[in-house]
Design an enzyme around this catalytic site. Structure first.
Site, PDB file in Angstrom:
ATOM      1  N   LEU A 158     -59.411  -5.206 139.762  1.00 54.08           N
ATOM      2  CA  LEU A 158     -60.150  -6.253 139.052  1.00 54.08           C
ATOM      3  C   LEU A 158     -59.411  -6.700 137.791  1.00 54.08           C
ATOM      4  CD1 LEU A 158     -63.744  -4.763 139.444  1.00 54.08           C
ATOM      5  CD2 LEU A 158     -62.661  -6.574 140.781  1.00 54.08           C
ATOM      6  N   ASN A 188     -69.836  -3.058 143.693  1.00 54.94           N
ATOM      7  CA  ASN A 188     -68.433  -3.135 144.111  1.00 54.94           C
ATOM      8  C   ASN A 188     -68.218  -2.832 145.590  1.00 54.94           C
ATOM      9  OD1 ASN A 188     -67.477  -3.894 141.593  1.00 54.94           O
ATOM     10  ND2 ASN A 188     -66.965  -1.815 140.955  1.00 54.94           N
ATOM     11  N   LYS A 245     -63.162   1.107 139.703  1.00 54.27           N
ATOM     12  CA  LYS A 245     -63.743   2.223 138.953  1.00 54.27           C
ATOM     13  C   LYS A 245     -64.850   1.712 138.046  1.00 54.27           C
ATOM     14  CE  LYS A 245     -63.035   3.536 134.929  1.00 54.27           C
ATOM     15  NZ  LYS A 245     -62.475   3.847 133.591  1.00 54.27           N
ATOM     16  N   SER A 246     -65.934   2.468 137.973  1.00 57.32           N
ATOM     17  CA  SER A 246     -67.008   2.158 137.043  1.00 57.32           C
ATOM     18  C   SER A 246     -67.898   3.389 136.895  1.00 57.32           C
ATOM     19  CB  SER A 246     -67.859   0.979 137.533  1.00 57.32           C
ATOM     20  OG  SER A 246     -68.890   0.685 136.611  1.00 57.32           O
ATOM     21  N   LYS A 294     -53.311  13.339 143.652  1.00 56.18           N
ATOM     22  CA  LYS A 294     -51.909  12.999 143.407  1.00 56.18           C
ATOM     23  C   LYS A 294     -51.203  14.113 142.645  1.00 56.18           C
ATOM     24  CE  LYS A 294     -53.612   8.295 142.670  1.00 56.18           C
ATOM     25  NZ  LYS A 294     -54.992   8.675 142.258  1.00 56.18           N
ATOM     26  N   ASP A 339     -60.895   8.614 144.954  1.00 52.88           N
ATOM     27  CA  ASP A 339     -59.497   8.710 144.535  1.00 52.88           C
ATOM     28  C   ASP A 339     -59.391   9.376 143.166  1.00 52.88           C
ATOM     29  OD1 ASP A 339     -56.563   7.329 144.955  1.00 52.88           O
ATOM     30  OD2 ASP A 339     -57.132   7.331 142.836  1.00 52.88           O
ATOM     31  N   TYR A 376     -55.624  13.222 136.170  1.00 53.32           N
ATOM     32  CA  TYR A 376     -56.908  12.694 135.695  1.00 53.32           C
ATOM     33  C   TYR A 376     -57.773  13.816 135.111  1.00 53.32           C
ATOM     34  CZ  TYR A 376     -55.885   8.544 138.628  1.00 53.32           C
ATOM     35  OH  TYR A 376     -55.321   7.439 139.208  1.00 53.32           O
ATOM     36  N   HIS A 386     -47.435  10.797 142.361  1.00 50.20           N
ATOM     37  CA  HIS A 386     -48.089   9.899 141.406  1.00 50.20           C
ATOM     38  C   HIS A 386     -47.117   8.934 140.737  1.00 50.20           C
ATOM     39  CE1 HIS A 386     -51.775   9.782 138.489  1.00 50.20           C
ATOM     40  NE2 HIS A 386     -51.315   8.588 138.738  1.00 50.20           N
TER      41      HIS A 386
END
Length: 283
Positions: A186, A238, A228-229, A74, A44, A49, A107
């Protein structure tokens, strides 16, 4: 991996990999490649971004068939309106270096939403986009803005986690079989969530970490989640949530954590103007 069937018949993996705020200095490329290597098949990104190009390169370099990877991007507010949106869609395709985008979202719910949506519908009909959806729409905004859409959105991507479970929105979306995608699944690292006894007790029971318990809860609730990480162990962990299931009682214990409040209010005065002024994706 669990798959979710959208209201247009397309399917996507229930757990995706989000790249918000990962820099386009090679970091996004490396993170996405790592995610794909450990089993993610849903990525995603977004025009705002500023890392679509690195996502696309990682997808192409992964050695995995394009048809196996679900890519979301987006359209940013700066490209709303029919003509501007058509150019924005083509720009995303060009930056990604892909023949099509699996899911493309509006978005933010401000400005010429109707014109932008028409462009998304046409791009879908042309095969440039497989599925189309919206993001950050509250029950009020969703009801008002989608009333005249010829095509109902496939998803609404919003803030959602055990502390903010979007119950009212889910009731509205269910009428159109619109799936909820969760950003901040999270809770943005909120200790009151990650260290909550209801979560930590289950983590100990199942030999998982708190994040894995939360993501498992959300998947069982029917959400599409986008953790996300950039940490390789977290990226791998995850997605490692499909070897156990929470009981009905355990699900209820997490449902009870809902406060009904999130960190972002899309209906707050001036939010659209602030976002448009803060993020300029082109001159």
């Amino acid at each position: 991996m669990n798959y979710i069937t959208l209201n247009d018949g397309n399917k996507l993996p229930a757990v995706g990999f989000g790249v918000f705020m990962i820099p386009a200095d090679g970091s996004t490329y490396n993170a996405v490649l790592k995610a794909l290597n450990v089993g993610y098949r849903h990525i995603d990104t977004a025009a705002a971004y500023f890392n679509e190009a690195e996502v696309g390169k990682a997808v192409r370099d992964s050695g995995i068939s394009r048809e196996e990877i679900f890519v979301t991007s987006k359209l940013w507010l700066q490209d709303y309106g029919y003509e501007a949106a058509k150019k924005g869609i083509d720009t995303s395709l060009s930056k990604l270096g892909l023949d099509y985008i699996d899911l493309y979202l509006l978005h933010q719910p401000y400005g010429d939403v109707a014109g932008a949506w028409k462009a998304l519908e046409e791009a879908k009909a042309e095969g440039k986009i497989k599925s189309i959806g919206v993001s950050n729409m509250t029950p009020k905004l969703y009801t008002e803005l989608t009333a005249d859409f010829a095509t109902k959105p496939a998803v609404n991507q919003v803030e959602c986690n055990p502390l903010f479970q979007q119950k009212a929105l889910r009731e509205v979306l269910a009428k159109d079989d619109v799936k909820l995608e969760a950003w901040y699944p999270l809770g943005h690292g909120d200790k009151s969530l990650l260290e909550n006894p209801a979560i930590t007790a289950l983590a100990e029971k199942y030999g998982k970490n708190a994040g894995q318990i939360i993501l498992r809860f959300e998947v069982q609730e029917g959400f599409i989640v986008l953790p996300k990480s950039t940490n390789p162990e977290r990226i791998k962990g995850n997605i490692d949530i499909f070897d156990f299931a929470l009981t009905d009682e355990e699900m209820d214990s997490i449902r009870a954590l809902d406060t009904g409040k999130g960190s972002h209010d899309p209906e707050a005065p001036g939010v659209g103007e602030m976002l448009l002024n803060h993020y300029k994706i082109h001159d």
